[in-house]
Design an enzyme around this catalytic site. Structure first.
Site, mmCIF file in Angstrom:
data_model
loop_
_atom_site.group_PDB
_atom_site.id
_atom_site.type_symbol
_atom_site.label_atom_id
_atom_site.label_comp_id
_atom_site.label_asym_id
_atom_site.label_seq_id
_atom_site.Cartn_x
_atom_site.Cartn_y
_atom_site.Cartn_z
ATOM 1 N N VAL A 1 2.794 -5.159 3.413
ATOM 2 C CA VAL A 1 2.070 -5.797 4.509
ATOM 3 C C VAL A 1 2.453 -7.271 4.525
ATOM 4 C CG1 VAL A 1 -0.181 -6.283 5.529
ATOM 5 C CG2 VAL A 1 0.171 -4.171 4.221
ATOM 6 N N GLY B 1 0.830 -1.206 0.000
ATOM 7 C CA GLY B 1 0.000 0.000 0.000
ATOM 8 C C GLY B 1 0.852 1.238 0.000
ATOM 9 N N GLY B 2 0.204 2.364 0.275
ATOM 10 C CA GLY B 2 0.898 3.627 0.222
ATOM 11 C C GLY B 2 2.008 3.768 1.248
ATOM 12 N N MET B 3 1.896 3.051 2.376
ATOM 13 C CA MET B 3 2.905 3.186 3.421
ATOM 14 C C MET B 3 4.036 2.178 3.271
ATOM 15 S SD MET B 3 0.730 4.013 6.886
ATOM 16 C CE MET B 3 2.214 4.073 7.890
ATOM 17 N N ASP C 1 -10.910 8.151 4.890
ATOM 18 C CA ASP C 1 -10.618 7.380 3.683
ATOM 19 C C ASP C 1 -11.451 6.097 3.656
ATOM 20 O OD1 ASP C 1 -9.419 7.048 1.225
ATOM 21 O OD2 ASP C 1 -7.596 6.133 2.015
#
Length: 312
Positions: free
Chosen positions: A30, A25-27, A134
């Protein structure tokens, strides 16, 4: 991706053993990981390259401590060298986005149940003084319930903010995902719970029609229409005010029982954790190899017995 990509079987901060990567994801990435302290498998979000914006999202997300059956929030974090991780419950049924992509519009009962669970989770989030900002199908995780009713968990609090906190507002930019943001949120208004409720309306309309916001038109005739009309109001002053009020309205609607698609376990069993000895990993016994050796030994022994018998 992380500055230094972790390897499977890496142990982070002496606690989390990485098993396999299950998403990104954006961060960052996972991972499914094993918590050696508790003996439980968890989801571990591994922070990517540490820019200031990413660190700000990390600080916000790790601070969220909402405990609710329809919320999945971090319950710990750790750091070691250049790896920074958030630990949370492992949810194995994918997301509502997966469900829609594979099955299209959902039956009214299943759509209503998912909206009800989302509103329950948001009620807990708003009660903790936070706005998620979000809400969208990709952030609505599902437990693997098989043929049973779906169980939704609201996740990804990377852009969550305190209610009406102007420090988390960026103008002229906007925080959220295009199409799901309320009009005032897209204009950079301070965080308010009604913005999340507008997003619930967009998600609910997607459950009903199978269409993302860019393809959505008028609200169709549907058992959920009275709720959608109250959620998808452009003026926040006229929009339904709280998740609890939306729940009360939803529960008064004539909605049939859910009859939706199954929610399978999308991750499968974790990779086999190999046993270790003081000299390193110990592989499983190679029985075919041992049987071949035993057969060879038997043949040699038989030959020797025959030779010795002849010699006597």
């Amino acid at each position: 991706m992380p500055a230094t990509a972790p390897r499977s079987a890496t142990v982070v901060a002496g606690r989390y053993r990485l098993l396999d990567q299950v998403g990104s994801g954006g961060m960052g990435s996972v991972w499914r990981a094993h918590d050696v302290r508790t003996g439980q498998d968890v989801a571990l979000k591994v922070l990517g390259r540490h820019g200031s914006a990413l660190l700000a999202r990390f600080v916000r997300e790790q601070a969220v401590r909402v405990r609710h059956p329809h919320v999945v929030a971090p319950h710990g974090w750790a750091a070691e060298d250049d790896l920074v991780v958030l630990a949370m419950e492992l949810v194995t049924g994918g997301s509502v986005a997966d469900l829609l992509r594979e099955h299209g519009p959902l039956d009214p009962g299943t759509a209503a149940l998912l909206v009800e669970q989302l509103l329950m989770g948001l009620g807990a989030v708003h009660g903790a003084g936070l706005v998620h900002r979000d809400v969208k199908p990709a952030n609505l995780l599902l437990e693997a319930t098989g043929d049973g009713p779906p169980h939704l968990r609201l996740g990804d609090f990377g852009v969550a903010a305190p209610v009406a906190d102007r420090r988390f507002t960026t103008v002229p930019g906007a925080i959220g995902t295009d199409g799901y943001m309320a009009p005032e949120q897209a204009r950079g208004a301070p965080p308010e719970p009604t913005q999340d409720l507008y997003a619930v309306g967009r998600v609910a309309l997607e459950l009903v029609t199978g269409l993302p916001p860019a393809g959505q038109g008028d609200i169709p005739s549907h058992p959920l229409r009275p709720l959608l009309e109250r959620l998808l109001v452009s003026d926040p002053e006229q929009r339904i005010a709280t998740a609890d009020a939306a729940l009360r309205l939803l529960r008064r609607l004539p909605v049939p029982p859910p009859d939706g698609p199954p929610v399978p376990d999308r991750l499968g069993p974790p990779p086999r954790r190999r046993r270790t000895t003081p000299t390193g990993p110990r592989d499983p016994v190679d029985w075919p190899g041992w049987l071949a050796v035993a057969a060879l030994v038997a043949v040699v022994a038989g030959c020797l017995w025959v030779l010795l018998g002849w010699s006597s």
